[in-house]
Enzyme design. Sequence first.
Site, short mmCIF file in Angstrom:
data_model
loop_
_atom_site.label_atom_id
_atom_site.label_comp_id
_atom_site.label_asym_id
_atom_site.label_seq_id
_atom_site.Cartn_x
_atom_site.Cartn_y
_atom_site.Cartn_z
N TYR A 60 1.14 -1.84 -0.05
CA TYR A 60 -0.01 0.29 -0.15
C TYR A 60 1.07 1.30 -0.26
CZ TYR A 60 -3.93 3.19 1.13
OH TYR A 60 -4.46 3.94 0.91
N PHE A 112 -7.97 22.90 -24.39
CA PHE A 112 -7.88 21.40 -24.54
C PHE A 112 -9.31 21.18 -23.50
CE2 PHE A 112 -8.21 16.79 -23.03
CZ PHE A 112 -8.08 16.92 -24.51
N ASP A 203 1.32 21.40 -19.52
CA ASP A 203 0.33 19.63 -19.69
C ASP A 203 1.97 19.28 -20.80
OD1 ASP A 203 -0.58 18.01 -20.83
OD2 ASP A 203 -2.79 19.28 -21.47
N LYS A 246 -0.30 8.48 -23.58
CA LYS A 246 0.54 9.39 -24.59
C LYS A 246 1.77 8.46 -24.71
CE LYS A 246 -3.46 11.73 -24.54
NZ LYS A 246 -4.80 11.84 -22.99
N ARG A 370 -12.77 16.94 -33.47
CA ARG A 370 -12.75 17.71 -32.12
C ARG A 370 -13.06 19.78 -33.26
NH1 ARG A 370 -10.50 16.46 -28.00
NH2 ARG A 370 -12.27 16.39 -27.74
C1 P70 Z 1 -6.75 12.18 -26.03
C2 P70 Z 1 -7.08 12.14 -24.49
C3 P70 Z 1 -6.33 13.18 -22.89
C4 P70 Z 1 -5.10 14.76 -22.37
C5 P70 Z 1 -4.68 15.10 -23.88
C6 P70 Z 1 -4.01 16.78 -23.26
C7 P70 Z 1 -3.70 17.88 -24.19
C8 P70 Z 1 -4.64 16.22 -20.72
C9 P70 Z 1 -5.55 15.55 -20.89
C10 P70 Z 1 -6.04 13.96 -19.81
C11 P70 Z 1 -7.99 11.67 -24.24
C12 P70 Z 1 -9.07 12.40 -24.80
C13 P70 Z 1 -9.61 13.45 -23.45
C14 P70 Z 1 -10.82 14.05 -23.77
C15 P70 Z 1 -11.51 14.54 -25.01
C16 P70 Z 1 -11.05 13.43 -26.17
C17 P70 Z 1 -10.37 12.63 -25.14
N1 P70 Z 1 -6.54 13.33 -24.27
N2 P70 Z 1 -3.68 16.91 -21.56
O1 P70 Z 1 -7.57 11.65 -27.07
O2 P70 Z 1 -5.49 12.97 -19.69
O3 P70 Z 1 -7.32 10.88 -20.59
O4 P70 Z 1 -5.91 10.69 -19.08
O5 P70 Z 1 -7.19 12.20 -18.23
O6 P70 Z 1 -4.48 15.45 -25.30
O7 P70 Z 1 -6.55 13.32 -26.84
P1 P70 Z 1 -6.58 12.19 -20.19
#
Ligand code: P70
Length: 445
Positions: A60, A112, A203, A246, A370
Amino acid sequence: MVEPLRMLTREQRQRCMEEAGYNTFLLRSADVYIDLLTDSGTSAMSDRQWAGLMLGDEAYAGSRNFYNLEAAMREVYGYKHLIPTHQGRAAEHMISQLLIKKGDSVPGNMYFTTTRLHQELAGGTFVDVIIDEAHDPQSLHPFKGDVDLAKFQKLIDERGAEKIPYICIATAVNMCGGQPISVANLKEVYELAHRHGILVVHDMTRCVENAYMVKDHEPGYADRTITEIVREICSYTDIATMSSKKDHLVNIGGFLAVNDDELANKARNMVVVYEGLHTYGGMSGRDMEALAIGIRECVEYEHIKARVGQVQYLGKKLDDEGIPIVKPVGTHGVFLDAKRFLPHIDQDLFPAQALAAELYVDSGVRSMERGNVSAGRGPDGKHRRPALELVRLTIPRRVYTQAHMDVVAESVLEVYDNREQVKGLEFTYEPEYLRFFQARFKPVE
Ligand code: P70
């Protein structure tokens, strides 16, 4: 891992799409032929990462895998403190709650979806300070992720620095096509921000991809290693949020990284409320081990060159055929320009959503909207109608071959040839938060 694929008939796919409410997020993966929905958590792990899964220390507290992860993060990125989370948005949630006060403005190089939502839930307002070229799919600017320093300065003058807790800088900016920010621009942003006591939150979800573009295109970086460039990028930021799904080649994971000791303590205290103890933060020991290994693998030059090269291969193929795409091609996917692809569909009838649905029906290729659906409604209650109305063909890492890319290109061409028949969509269900994930639509007659 090898998985059997199922090829459905066009009629079957049409039925699947109707059942999914014309939203590719609502399809079952078993009904998808080539899955370009996202590069998030969909990459293939290496033999070394799979071996790492066998070395999980599931204590843990104080798991040795946490210390391996911390060491890998420090080695590659150079931040002092690591607070693990289950994925990126958990880190966004914590930093937004810790730093944003009601009424604050939070500038960034393009919104984002999850990032902006967490800023808003904390009482802040996102302000876009990216260069204008980023909003133009046809501009060939090599660093469309750059900040317009005049826009940032104007916000400081108008709001006062005390109303701006931080500027959020994304590397390889997702929403405009995976476009890099130059190191030179980032350095200027950092200096301007720090002159006013404003922090820089990074980010760094696709920072390694950004570093590859810097090496390839920014003067003075051709002979630097990917890790050296990543380290320099991070040195011009104070805090980082990371979705490890990613760049880091794992199926789940993420973290918050900070340099300030006091802020680290606050974040460690917060992570136990929402995620888990500060030495696992929502990940199992084995997840952390695979992640530590992925952090070191993703900065290997041959890997990142092949990864971005595959994206560029698909982009060039589509561009050569005259398909309207975002140029220059970015790092994690090829983005179709739905405004030019389907000029007969008004933006409030969601051309990119309709195009993603049509592509699936044509060939079983799954992509992601998008555009206007993702952008959501503004404070006036109207759809935001962003300049960019895009369909993202996102390439998972180490999964597909160039032959798969050829099939994708063929399908896009086929849909392009029949584009006049594609109809716009209207909502039948619109969720309150991040509506694009769960919304349902029907075609407009
Ligand atoms: C995608 C994924 C996640 C993401 C990111 C950036 C530049 C933060 C995050 C969050 C998943 C996704 C998220 C929202 C809408 C569509 C798809 N991107 N910053 O496919 O990270 O998902 O680990 O919480 O691209 O681009 P997480």
